[in-house]
Design an enzyme around this catalytic site. Structure first.
Site, PDB file in Angstrom:
ATOM      1  N   GLN A  68       0.851  -1.193   0.000  1.00  0.00           N
ATOM      2  CA  GLN A  68       0.000   0.000   0.000  1.00  0.00           C
ATOM      3  C   GLN A  68       0.885   1.241   0.000  1.00  0.00           C
ATOM      4  O   GLN A  68       1.634   1.475   0.939  1.00  0.00           O
ATOM      5  CB  GLN A  68      -0.912   0.018   1.229  1.00  0.00           C
TER       6      GLN A  68
ATOM      7  N   CYS B 174      -6.573   1.279   1.829  1.00  0.00           N
ATOM      8  CA  CYS B 174      -6.564  -0.091   2.355  1.00  0.00           C
ATOM      9  C   CYS B 174      -7.839  -0.864   2.059  1.00  0.00           C
ATOM     10  O   CYS B 174      -7.802  -2.085   1.926  1.00  0.00           O
ATOM     11  CB  CYS B 174      -6.279  -0.092   3.853  1.00  0.00           C
TER      12      CYS B 174
ATOM     13  N   HIS C 207      -8.080   0.505   9.769  1.00  0.00           N
ATOM     14  CA  HIS C 207      -7.338  -0.109   8.663  1.00  0.00           C
ATOM     15  C   HIS C 207      -7.960  -1.437   8.275  1.00  0.00           C
ATOM     16  O   HIS C 207      -8.318  -2.246   9.130  1.00  0.00           O
ATOM     17  CB  HIS C 207      -5.892  -0.319   9.112  1.00  0.00           C
TER      18      HIS C 207
ATOM     19  N   ASP D  18      -1.871  -7.604   4.367  1.00  0.00           N
ATOM     20  CA  ASP D  18      -1.915  -6.215   4.827  1.00  0.00           C
ATOM     21  C   ASP D  18      -0.847  -5.445   4.055  1.00  0.00           C
ATOM     22  O   ASP D  18       0.351  -5.674   4.246  1.00  0.00           O
ATOM     23  CB  ASP D  18      -1.641  -6.168   6.334  1.00  0.00           C
TER      24      ASP D  18
END
Length: 234
Positions: free
Chosen positions: A95, A101, A172, A187
């Site tokens: 990211q 996200c 998130h 993630d």
């Protein structure tokens, strides 16, 4: 949802709302057939509530608060992740855009189940995964950052939410998916995928719930959590 990676860009989007209807319209507009997959709320992590979620579950999205403790844990975890080699069958991307996200969580979900679903030929998702298949996680993140089509689609999805969007958020999204018999936490702010052990398509939801419960237990002073399942329509 702010990025703190040293390679992050200055670009920031408005955050997506944790709303299955918003996510569904977003995915369908990008090339996922409505009769293929849909996002659904997971109303609780106890077995009886998990049984209410439409099956089969292909991936799980989890929204949680970013705290000082969670950031410290991420930094420590990254030191370990960098030394590990994960399966090249895991689709993972970094990211680089602030508040992206939610979109990256959806791309992580779809990118790891392309063999189980049908993407409309020539659609954004079809072209995105074909184009980025051989890229590194950072190259994928940069590709997304510079793609105006996905940025416009993300912005449209933001306006479809029920609550006013603000850049100033401290939550998130991550994705949990089963790849080659392992449960992975995906993630984009971390150095790579995090394996949480053995799993299977049949046990994915319950296995993901165990991981999510541990994260929630570390944040007893907040209720700012949301869980959604991406299920295949049968």
């Amino acid at each position: 949802m702010a990025t703190v990676d040293e390679s992050s860009s200055a670009k920031r989007w408005l955050p997506l709302e944790a709303n299955p209807d918003v996510m569904n319209q977003f995915l369908w507009g990008l090339g996922l057939a409505p009769d293929e997959v849909e996002c659904n709320d997971v109303f609780g992590l106890d077995d009886e509530l998990l049984e209410m979620v439409p099956k089969p579950v292909l991936a799980v999205l989890f929204l949680y608060p970013l705290t000082k403790k969670s950031e410290e844990e991420r930094i420590e975890q990254d030191k370990e992740i960098k030394d590990k080699v994960h399966s090249d069958k895991v689709y993972f991307m970094k990211q680089t855009v602030g508040n992206a996200c939610g979109t990256i969580g959806l791309l992580h979900a779809i990118g790891n189940i392309t063999s189980e679903i049908k993407l409309s030929e020539g659609s954004f998702l079809d072209k995105f995964f074909k184009t980025t298949a051989k890229m590194s996680p950072m190259e994928r993140g940069r590709f997304l950052e510079n793609d105006s089509q996905i940025e416009d689609a993300h912005s449209a999805a933001v306006t479809a939410g029920e609550t006013p969007a603000s850049e100033d958020v401290n939550t998130h999204f991550i994705c949990l998916a089963c790849v080659n018999g392992e449960l992975y936490e995906l993630d984009g702010r971390k150095a790579g995928p995090v394996s949480h052990g053995a799993s299977s398509p049949a046990t994915l939801l319950k296995d993901a719930a165990k991981v999510i419960k541990k994260i929630i237990e570390k944040n007893p002073d907040t209720l700012n959590f949301n869980v959604m399942a991406i299920s295949k329509r049968t």
